[in-house]
Design a protein around this motif. Structure first.
Motif, PDB file in Angstrom:
ATOM      1  N   ALA A  30       1.020  -1.187   0.053  1.00  0.00           N
ATOM      2  CA  ALA A  30      -0.071  -0.090  -0.192  1.00  0.00           C
ATOM      3  C   ALA A  30       0.954   1.359  -0.144  1.00  0.00           C
ATOM      4  O   ALA A  30       2.067   1.276   0.419  1.00  0.00           O
ATOM      5  CB  ALA A  30      -0.783   0.174   1.338  1.00  0.00           C
ATOM      6  N   ALA A  31       0.290   2.436  -0.517  1.00  0.00           N
ATOM      7  CA  ALA A  31       0.961   3.601  -0.503  1.00  0.00           C
ATOM      8  C   ALA A  31      -0.253   4.654  -0.214  1.00  0.00           C
ATOM      9  O   ALA A  31      -1.307   4.604  -0.787  1.00  0.00           O
ATOM     10  CB  ALA A  31       1.489   3.946  -1.939  1.00  0.00           C
ATOM     11  N   ASP A  32       0.383   5.738   0.488  1.00  0.00           N
ATOM     12  CA  ASP A  32      -0.676   6.839   0.830  1.00  0.00           C
ATOM     13  C   ASP A  32      -0.053   8.228   0.755  1.00  0.00           C
ATOM     14  O   ASP A  32       1.130   8.270   1.310  1.00  0.00           O
ATOM     15  CB  ASP A  32      -1.464   6.646   2.140  1.00  0.00           C
ATOM     16  N   VAL A  33      -0.413   8.981   0.085  1.00  0.00           N
ATOM     17  CA  VAL A  33       0.144  10.321   0.105  1.00  0.00           C
ATOM     18  C   VAL A  33      -0.758  11.346   0.355  1.00  0.00           C
ATOM     19  O   VAL A  33      -2.038  11.479  -0.196  1.00  0.00           O
ATOM     20  CB  VAL A  33       0.819  10.406  -1.580  1.00  0.00           C
ATOM     21  N   LYS A  34      -0.454  12.386   1.386  1.00  0.00           N
ATOM     22  CA  LYS A  34      -1.369  13.461   1.752  1.00  0.00           C
ATOM     23  C   LYS A  34      -0.602  14.789   1.574  1.00  0.00           C
ATOM     24  O   LYS A  34       0.593  14.767   1.879  1.00  0.00           O
ATOM     25  CB  LYS A  34      -1.753  13.553   3.278  1.00  0.00           C
ATOM     26  N   TYR A  35      -1.189  15.784   0.845  1.00  0.00           N
ATOM     27  CA  TYR A  35      -0.659  16.989   0.726  1.00  0.00           C
ATOM     28  C   TYR A  35      -1.790  18.078   1.344  1.00  0.00           C
ATOM     29  O   TYR A  35      -2.957  17.989   1.152  1.00  0.00           O
ATOM     30  CB  TYR A  35      -0.249  17.196  -0.728  1.00  0.00           C
ATOM     31  N   ASP A  36      -1.312  19.039   1.898  1.00  0.00           N
ATOM     32  CA  ASP A  36      -2.205  20.254   2.182  1.00  0.00           C
ATOM     33  C   ASP A  36      -1.402  21.548   2.057  1.00  0.00           C
ATOM     34  O   ASP A  36      -0.332  21.763   2.417  1.00  0.00           O
ATOM     35  CB  ASP A  36      -2.883  20.282   3.546  1.00  0.00           C
ATOM     36  N   TYR A  37      -2.105  22.484   1.495  1.00  0.00           N
ATOM     37  CA  TYR A  37      -1.544  23.930   1.644  1.00  0.00           C
ATOM     38  C   TYR A  37      -2.332  24.972   2.591  1.00  0.00           C
ATOM     39  O   TYR A  37      -3.450  25.134   2.472  1.00  0.00           O
ATOM     40  CB  TYR A  37      -1.556  24.431   0.224  1.00  0.00           C
ATOM     41  N   ASP A  38      -1.288  25.400   3.258  1.00  0.00           N
ATOM     42  CA  ASP A  38      -1.849  26.421   4.393  1.00  0.00           C
ATOM     43  C   ASP A  38      -3.067  25.857   5.089  1.00  0.00           C
ATOM     44  O   ASP A  38      -3.951  26.807   5.467  1.00  0.00           O
ATOM     45  CB  ASP A  38      -2.379  27.755   3.801  1.00  0.00           C
ATOM     46  N   ASP A  39      -3.294  24.433   5.546  1.00  0.00           N
ATOM     47  CA  ASP A  39      -4.271  23.781   6.177  1.00  0.00           C
ATOM     48  C   ASP A  39      -5.731  24.398   5.520  1.00  0.00           C
ATOM     49  O   ASP A  39      -6.748  24.414   6.328  1.00  0.00           O
ATOM     50  CB  ASP A  39      -4.372  24.310   7.816  1.00  0.00           C
ATOM     51  N   ARG A  40      -5.808  24.460   4.178  1.00  0.00           N
ATOM     52  CA  ARG A  40      -6.860  24.984   3.604  1.00  0.00           C
ATOM     53  C   ARG A  40      -7.289  24.217   2.437  1.00  0.00           C
ATOM     54  O   ARG A  40      -8.407  23.869   2.389  1.00  0.00           O
ATOM     55  CB  ARG A  40      -6.824  26.496   3.033  1.00  0.00           C
ATOM     56  N   TYR A  41      -6.213  23.710   1.532  1.00  0.00           N
ATOM     57  CA  TYR A  41      -6.593  22.961   0.537  1.00  0.00           C
ATOM     58  C   TYR A  41      -6.005  21.478   0.673  1.00  0.00           C
ATOM     59  O   TYR A  41      -4.589  21.474   0.976  1.00  0.00           O
ATOM     60  CB  TYR A  41      -5.893  23.334  -0.566  1.00  0.00           C
ATOM     61  N   PHE A  42      -6.556  20.533   0.332  1.00  0.00           N
ATOM     62  CA  PHE A  42      -5.993  18.922   0.706  1.00  0.00           C
ATOM     63  C   PHE A  42      -6.255  18.286  -0.483  1.00  0.00           C
ATOM     64  O   PHE A  42      -7.192  18.133  -1.234  1.00  0.00           O
ATOM     65  CB  PHE A  42      -6.968  18.633   2.003  1.00  0.00           C
ATOM     66  N   LEU A  43      -5.333  17.594  -0.482  1.00  0.00           N
ATOM     67  CA  LEU A  43      -5.154  16.153  -1.588  1.00  0.00           C
ATOM     68  C   LEU A  43      -4.772  15.024  -0.878  1.00  0.00           C
ATOM     69  O   LEU A  43      -3.703  15.179  -0.052  1.00  0.00           O
ATOM     70  CB  LEU A  43      -4.512  16.704  -2.902  1.00  0.00           C
ATOM     71  N   ILE A  57     -13.148  26.008   4.002  1.00  0.00           N
ATOM     72  CA  ILE A  57     -13.622  27.359   3.403  1.00  0.00           C
ATOM     73  C   ILE A  57     -13.424  28.420   4.581  1.00  0.00           C
ATOM     74  O   ILE A  57     -13.213  29.408   4.526  1.00  0.00           O
ATOM     75  CB  ILE A  57     -15.128  27.270   2.952  1.00  0.00           C
ATOM     76  N   SER A  58     -13.689  27.500   5.758  1.00  0.00           N
ATOM     77  CA  SER A  58     -13.742  28.645   7.047  1.00  0.00           C
ATOM     78  C   SER A  58     -12.258  29.247   7.411  1.00  0.00           C
ATOM     79  O   SER A  58     -12.297  29.974   8.206  1.00  0.00           O
ATOM     80  CB  SER A  58     -14.277  27.654   8.302  1.00  0.00           C
ATOM     81  N   GLN A  59     -11.384  28.488   6.660  1.00  0.00           N
ATOM     82  CA  GLN A  59     -10.033  29.220   6.817  1.00  0.00           C
ATOM     83  C   GLN A  59      -9.760  30.522   5.906  1.00  0.00           C
ATOM     84  O   GLN A  59      -8.715  31.108   6.027  1.00  0.00           O
ATOM     85  CB  GLN A  59      -8.942  28.290   6.407  1.00  0.00           C
ATOM     86  N   GLU A  60     -10.804  30.655   5.139  1.00  0.00           N
ATOM     87  CA  GLU A  60     -10.620  31.614   4.220  1.00  0.00           C
ATOM     88  C   GLU A  60     -10.560  33.008   4.720  1.00  0.00           C
ATOM     89  O   GLU A  60     -11.413  33.293   5.715  1.00  0.00           O
ATOM     90  CB  GLU A  60     -11.274  31.713   2.926  1.00  0.00           C
ATOM     91  N   ALA A  61      -9.926  33.972   4.096  1.00  0.00           N
ATOM     92  CA  ALA A  61      -9.897  35.476   4.810  1.00  0.00           C
ATOM     93  C   ALA A  61     -11.188  36.122   4.790  1.00  0.00           C
ATOM     94  O   ALA A  61     -11.657  36.707   5.667  1.00  0.00           O
ATOM     95  CB  ALA A  61      -8.939  36.407   4.118  1.00  0.00           C
ATOM     96  N   PHE A  62     -12.009  35.883   3.586  1.00  0.00           N
ATOM     97  CA  PHE A  62     -13.466  36.441   3.455  1.00  0.00           C
ATOM     98  C   PHE A  62     -14.331  35.977   4.540  1.00  0.00           C
ATOM     99  O   PHE A  62     -15.451  36.644   4.349  1.00  0.00           O
ATOM    100  CB  PHE A  62     -13.691  36.297   2.115  1.00  0.00           C
ATOM    101  N   LEU A  63     -14.199  35.005   5.370  1.00  0.00           N
ATOM    102  CA  LEU A  63     -14.745  34.551   6.457  1.00  0.00           C
ATOM    103  C   LEU A  63     -14.403  35.098   7.774  1.00  0.00           C
ATOM    104  O   LEU A  63     -15.142  34.459   8.580  1.00  0.00           O
ATOM    105  CB  LEU A  63     -14.978  33.165   6.309  1.00  0.00           C
ATOM    106  N   ASP A  64     -13.349  35.804   7.606  1.00  0.00           N
ATOM    107  CA  ASP A  64     -13.017  36.116   9.109  1.00  0.00           C
ATOM    108  C   ASP A  64     -13.902  37.011   9.891  1.00  0.00           C
ATOM    109  O   ASP A  64     -14.012  36.745  11.201  1.00  0.00           O
ATOM    110  CB  ASP A  64     -11.667  37.113   8.839  1.00  0.00           C
ATOM    111  N   ASP A  65     -14.854  37.600   9.469  1.00  0.00           N
ATOM    112  CA  ASP A  65     -15.772  38.628  10.186  1.00  0.00           C
ATOM    113  C   ASP A  65     -16.870  37.544  10.358  1.00  0.00           C
ATOM    114  O   ASP A  65     -18.165  38.242  10.957  1.00  0.00           O
ATOM    115  CB  ASP A  65     -16.129  39.608   9.420  1.00  0.00           C
ATOM    116  N   VAL A  66     -17.295  36.465   9.730  1.00  0.00           N
ATOM    117  CA  VAL A  66     -18.338  35.552  10.288  1.00  0.00           C
ATOM    118  C   VAL A  66     -18.300  34.822  11.520  1.00  0.00           C
ATOM    119  O   VAL A  66     -17.555  33.817  11.504  1.00  0.00           O
ATOM    120  CB  VAL A  66     -18.531  34.423   9.049  1.00  0.00           C
ATOM    121  N   THR A  67     -18.732  35.506  12.549  1.00  0.00           N
ATOM    122  CA  THR A  67     -18.585  35.013  13.802  1.00  0.00           C
ATOM    123  C   THR A  67     -19.391  33.650  14.265  1.00  0.00           C
ATOM    124  O   THR A  67     -19.114  32.849  15.179  1.00  0.00           O
ATOM    125  CB  THR A  67     -18.898  35.987  14.980  1.00  0.00           C
ATOM    126  N   TRP A  68     -20.427  33.440  13.579  1.00  0.00           N
ATOM    127  CA  TRP A  68     -21.483  32.176  13.848  1.00  0.00           C
ATOM    128  C   TRP A  68     -20.912  30.986  13.041  1.00  0.00           C
ATOM    129  O   TRP A  68     -21.258  29.767  13.320  1.00  0.00           O
ATOM    130  CB  TRP A  68     -22.661  32.511  13.372  1.00  0.00           C
TER     131      TRP A  68
END
Length: 395
Positions: A330-343, A373-384
């Motif tokens: 078996a082989a397994d590869v995980k990649y993420d960018y800035d804890d936002r985008y994952f492959l 999506i919750s890590q995106e800057a455009f949601l920083d002001d969305v407190t709920w």
């Protein structure tokens, strides 16, 4: 870490209590309702007014029994206890742990001092756990562990389910527990006395033995390639279950009082079986597992990569069957960018020896992608909104 040695002991003891048991009808009420049911069905009643009087006054219990079988065969309380001894210690290079445990639980069946062996339902459990962690070098770690368990269970020779079924299904007036001569009461309809099943049917001893041993090695290859390591592990386990059957069965007798000076009569019913001594091998199971894995984990700024390549194999032996031998690559590869985008991608090439030739290997794979999506800057002001993640998987 500082060197140390620590010992702890815990002991617990208590009493189990039967909270509630059914309250069976007294014999005279049972007799009255049975007569009523028979008459409603167009049949003749079984019990006479003299029988009702006999059940009510209780003067001759051999002829007019009124037995609460729950009280006759069961104790209201039973002991339970548990004891554990733990020892641990070590220093910077090695750490160890040893745990010993004992557990005892007694059942509620009544017993007889006339027996040289225990017939009550009971369980004794013995446990040992050991762990050893050694830092062989700065790059190599070794781990060893051992687990062992022995369980010994006792039950009356007639069997717990048989006795409880009899208690629930036998009316109070079925037969006396004992006849005037000390023999077990019974008749053609009830040819196995509940008290005889409880204290005079021998016993069955169930034994269960488990053992697990494991070893794992972890070698850091960072001095060659940063983030690279190799891991090897193996474990073996075995489980054996067996039973020692030493049960027996006694006759029951219906008491018939003599008339006009005649002797009392005792009519035998049931089956007479002398005590046997049989050993039964219930099951035997053995497992072996081995794994070798190459791991790579590294961060490159805002990029993270985690990869694993492994091979493993099982050997499973159940009783006397030919062993099963599944294996995997078996082989397994995980990649993420800035804890936002994952492959992630995984592939497994599996083998099973029980399949027919030509169909023993199979290829399995899966691919996935995620977006937090919750890590995106455009949601920083969305407190709920705390977490919002999209994920897609194919495989």
């Amino acid at each position: 870490d500082k060197e140390g040695f620590e010992v702890s002991f815990t002991g617990q003891a208590g009493i189990q209590q039967i909270e509630q048991t059914p309250n069976p009808l007294p014999s005279y009420q049972y007799a009255y309702l049975l007569n009523e049911a028979l008459q409603n069905d167009g049949s003749a009643p079984v019990y006479t007014p003299a029988d009702f009087d006999g059940y009510r006054n209780g003067s001759v219990r051999y002829l007019y029994p009124d037995n609460n079988w729950f009280d006759q065969a069961l104790n209201k309380t039973a002991p339970i206890s548990s004891y554990n001894l733990n020892i641990k210690g070590g220093g910077e290079m090695a750490k160890y742990y040893v745990g010993l445990g004992y557990f005892n639980q007694e059942g509620h069946f009544k017993t007889s001092d006339a027996n040289s062996y225990d017939t009550n339902l009971s369980l004794d459990r013995y446990l040992i756990t050991t762990k050893l962690a050694i830092e062989v070098t700065d790059d190599l770690d070794l781990g060893l562990s051992l687990f062992g368990r022995i369980e010994d269970g006792i039950q009356p020779g007639a069997g717990v389910s048989t006795i409880l079924s009899s208690i629930y299904s036998t009316p109070n007036n079925a037969y006396p527990v004992y006849n005037p001569d000390g023999s077990y009461g019974g008749n053609v309809s009830f040819n196995n006395n509940i008290m005889s099943q409880t204290i005079n049917s021998g016993y069955i001893k169930d034994t269960k033995k488990d053992a697990i041993a494991s070893i794992n090695l972890d070698y850091d290859l960072g001095k060659f390639v940063d983030g690279l390591s190799i891991e090897a592990l193996s474990n073996i386990s075995t489980q054996n279950r067996s039973a020692t059957v030493r049960n027996k069965r006694a006759l029951v007798y219906e008491y018939i009082p003599g008339k006009d000076g005649d002797e009392n009569k005792y009519s035998p019913f049931g089956i007479l079986n002398s005590q046997v001594n049989n050993f039964v091998s219930v099951s035997s199971t053995r497992y072996w597992y081995g794994q070798l894995a190459l791991n790579y984990e590294q961060d490159f700024g805002m990029h993270s990569l985690d990869a694993k390549l492994l091979g493993d194999m099982y050997v499973i032996s159940l009783n006397y069957d030919l062993p099963q031998k599944p294996k995997d690559l078996a082989a397994d590869v995980k990649y993420d960018y800035d804890d936002r985008y994952f492959l992630e991608a995984a592939v497994n090439y599996s083998y099973f020896n029980r399949y027919r030739p030509g169909n023993q290997w199979g290829l399995f794979y899966a691919f996935g992608a995620g977006w937090d999506i919750s890590q995106e800057a455009f949601l920083d002001d969305v407190t709920w909104l705390d977490k919002l993640k999209l994920r897609a998987v194919y495989g």
